[in-house]
Motif scaffolding. Structure first.
Motif, short mmCIF file in Angstrom:
data_model
loop_
_atom_site.label_atom_id
_atom_site.label_comp_id
_atom_site.label_asym_id
_atom_site.label_seq_id
_atom_site.Cartn_x
_atom_site.Cartn_y
_atom_site.Cartn_z
N PRO A 151 19.61 -29.43 -22.58
CA PRO A 151 19.24 -28.20 -23.28
C PRO A 151 19.82 -28.26 -24.68
O PRO A 151 20.99 -28.61 -24.86
CB PRO A 151 19.91 -27.11 -22.45
CG PRO A 151 21.09 -27.79 -21.84
CD PRO A 151 20.70 -29.23 -21.65
N LEU A 152 19.01 -27.98 -25.65
CA LEU A 152 19.43 -28.07 -27.04
C LEU A 152 19.01 -26.80 -27.77
O LEU A 152 17.82 -26.46 -27.74
CB LEU A 152 18.78 -29.29 -27.68
CG LEU A 152 19.21 -29.64 -29.08
CD1 LEU A 152 20.63 -30.19 -29.08
CD2 LEU A 152 18.28 -30.69 -29.66
N PRO A 153 19.96 -26.08 -28.38
CA PRO A 153 19.57 -24.91 -29.16
C PRO A 153 18.49 -25.30 -30.17
O PRO A 153 18.58 -26.33 -30.84
CB PRO A 153 20.86 -24.48 -29.85
CG PRO A 153 21.94 -25.00 -28.95
CD PRO A 153 21.41 -26.31 -28.43
N PRO B 297 26.10 -31.38 -22.91
CA PRO B 297 25.87 -30.91 -21.54
C PRO B 297 24.43 -31.19 -21.11
O PRO B 297 23.51 -31.08 -21.91
CB PRO B 297 26.10 -29.39 -21.64
CG PRO B 297 26.86 -29.18 -22.90
CD PRO B 297 26.48 -30.31 -23.82
N THR B 298 24.26 -31.58 -19.86
CA THR B 298 22.92 -31.83 -19.33
C THR B 298 22.50 -30.68 -18.43
O THR B 298 23.30 -29.84 -18.04
CB THR B 298 22.88 -33.14 -18.51
OG1 THR B 298 23.79 -33.03 -17.43
CG2 THR B 298 23.21 -34.34 -19.38
N LEU B 299 21.23 -30.67 -18.12
CA LEU B 299 20.67 -29.68 -17.22
C LEU B 299 20.50 -30.36 -15.87
O LEU B 299 19.58 -31.16 -15.68
CB LEU B 299 19.32 -29.21 -17.76
CG LEU B 299 18.63 -28.08 -17.03
CD1 LEU B 299 19.46 -26.81 -17.15
CD2 LEU B 299 17.25 -27.84 -17.62
N TRP C 225 27.68 -21.37 -18.61
CA TRP C 225 27.09 -22.66 -18.93
C TRP C 225 26.36 -22.60 -20.27
O TRP C 225 26.50 -23.49 -21.11
CB TRP C 225 26.14 -23.08 -17.81
CG TRP C 225 25.39 -24.32 -18.11
CD1 TRP C 225 25.87 -25.60 -18.05
CD2 TRP C 225 24.04 -24.42 -18.56
NE1 TRP C 225 24.89 -26.49 -18.43
CE2 TRP C 225 23.77 -25.79 -18.74
CE3 TRP C 225 23.05 -23.49 -18.82
CZ2 TRP C 225 22.53 -26.24 -19.17
CZ3 TRP C 225 21.82 -23.94 -19.24
CH2 TRP C 225 21.58 -25.30 -19.41
N ARG C 226 25.61 -21.52 -20.50
CA ARG C 226 24.89 -21.34 -21.76
C ARG C 226 25.88 -21.31 -22.93
O ARG C 226 25.65 -21.91 -23.97
CB ARG C 226 24.09 -20.04 -21.68
CG ARG C 226 23.16 -19.82 -22.82
CD ARG C 226 22.29 -18.60 -22.64
NE ARG C 226 22.69 -17.68 -21.60
CZ ARG C 226 22.51 -16.37 -21.65
NH1 ARG C 226 21.94 -15.81 -22.69
NH2 ARG C 226 22.89 -15.60 -20.67
N GLU C 227 27.02 -20.62 -22.73
CA GLU C 227 28.05 -20.57 -23.78
C GLU C 227 28.59 -21.96 -24.05
O GLU C 227 28.82 -22.33 -25.22
CB GLU C 227 29.19 -19.64 -23.36
CG GLU C 227 28.79 -18.19 -23.39
CD GLU C 227 29.85 -17.27 -22.81
OE1 GLU C 227 29.86 -16.09 -23.22
OE2 GLU C 227 30.65 -17.71 -21.95
N ASP C 228 28.79 -22.78 -23.02
CA ASP C 228 29.26 -24.17 -23.21
C ASP C 228 28.28 -24.98 -24.05
O ASP C 228 28.68 -25.74 -24.92
CB ASP C 228 29.46 -24.87 -21.86
CG ASP C 228 30.67 -24.37 -21.10
OD1 ASP C 228 31.53 -23.68 -21.70
OD2 ASP C 228 30.74 -24.66 -19.89
N ILE D 162 14.32 -28.10 -23.97
CA ILE D 162 14.86 -29.00 -22.97
C ILE D 162 14.30 -30.38 -23.30
O ILE D 162 13.09 -30.60 -23.28
CB ILE D 162 14.46 -28.59 -21.53
CG1 ILE D 162 14.80 -27.13 -21.25
CG2 ILE D 162 15.09 -29.54 -20.52
CD1 ILE D 162 16.27 -26.78 -21.36
N LEU D 163 15.21 -31.30 -23.67
CA LEU D 163 14.82 -32.64 -24.04
C LEU D 163 15.00 -33.56 -22.84
O LEU D 163 15.98 -33.43 -22.11
CB LEU D 163 15.71 -33.15 -25.18
CG LEU D 163 15.42 -32.64 -26.58
CD1 LEU D 163 15.46 -31.15 -26.67
CD2 LEU D 163 16.37 -33.25 -27.58
N SER D 164 14.05 -34.46 -22.63
CA SER D 164 14.19 -35.42 -21.53
C SER D 164 14.21 -36.83 -22.09
O SER D 164 13.50 -37.15 -23.04
CB SER D 164 13.06 -35.25 -20.51
OG SER D 164 11.82 -35.53 -21.09
#
Length: 122
Positions: free
Chosen positions: A67-69, A93-95, A107-110, A52-54
Motif C-alpha cells: 500500500p502506497l499513499p 509495509p506490505t499488505l 496499520w494505516r498509521e504505520d 496497492i502496488l504489486s
C-alpha cells in the motif's frame, strides 16, 4: 521522480479507476518493477488515498502487495506509468493477503508514517 512539466500536467488530468488498475510502475531508473493492483478511495470525499502496488506476480499469483499513499507516486506521461523509489519500497509495509485493510487504523498509521506522507484522516 520525473520533473518534466508534461509529467506534472498530463493532457487528460482525470482517469477512470479501472484504467489505473494494471498501470505499470517504474523505479527511478525507468525499469518496470510492477503494476497498480488496486486503489483505495475515501468514501466521503471520493479522493484516492492509496494505491496497492504489486510486484513479482506470475500470472496474477504470488508476489508482494504494497500500500502506497497516492501522494508518493509520480505519473510519467512518457512512460505512461507511475514512478516510485524502489529502494524505499523494498522495506515498506506490505499488505498481507486479504487480512489487513484500510480500516485497521494502527496499520494505516504505520504505512503513512513510513512514507512520511500526510494523512487524510483526522
Amino acid at each position: 521522480m520525473s520533473t518534466s512539466s508534461q509529467a506534472a500536467n498530463p493532457p487528460h488530468p482525470t482517469i477512470s479507476a479501472h484504467r489505473v488498475e494494471g498501470t505499470p510502475v517504474y523505479n527511478t531508473r525507468g525499469e518496470r518493477i510492477g503494476r497498480i493492483d488496486d486503489l483505495m478511495i475515501e468514501k466521503v470525499s471520493g479522493s484516492v488515498t492509496s494505491a496497492i502496488l504489486s510486484f513479482g506476480q506470475v500470472f496474477g499469483l504470488g508476489g508482494d502487495r504494497y500500500p502506497l499513499p497516492w501522494s508518493m507516486l509520480t505519473y510519467d506521461v512518457g512512460r505512461k506509468g507511475y514512478v516510485v523509489d524502489e529502494e524505499r519500497l523494498k522495506s515498506a509495509p506490505t499488505l498481507p493477503g486479504q487480512g489487513r485493510a484500510e480500516s485497521d487504523l494502527p496499520w494505516r498509521e504505520d504505512v503513512y508514517r513510513y512514507w512520511a506522507a500526510p494523512t487524510y484522516w483526522v
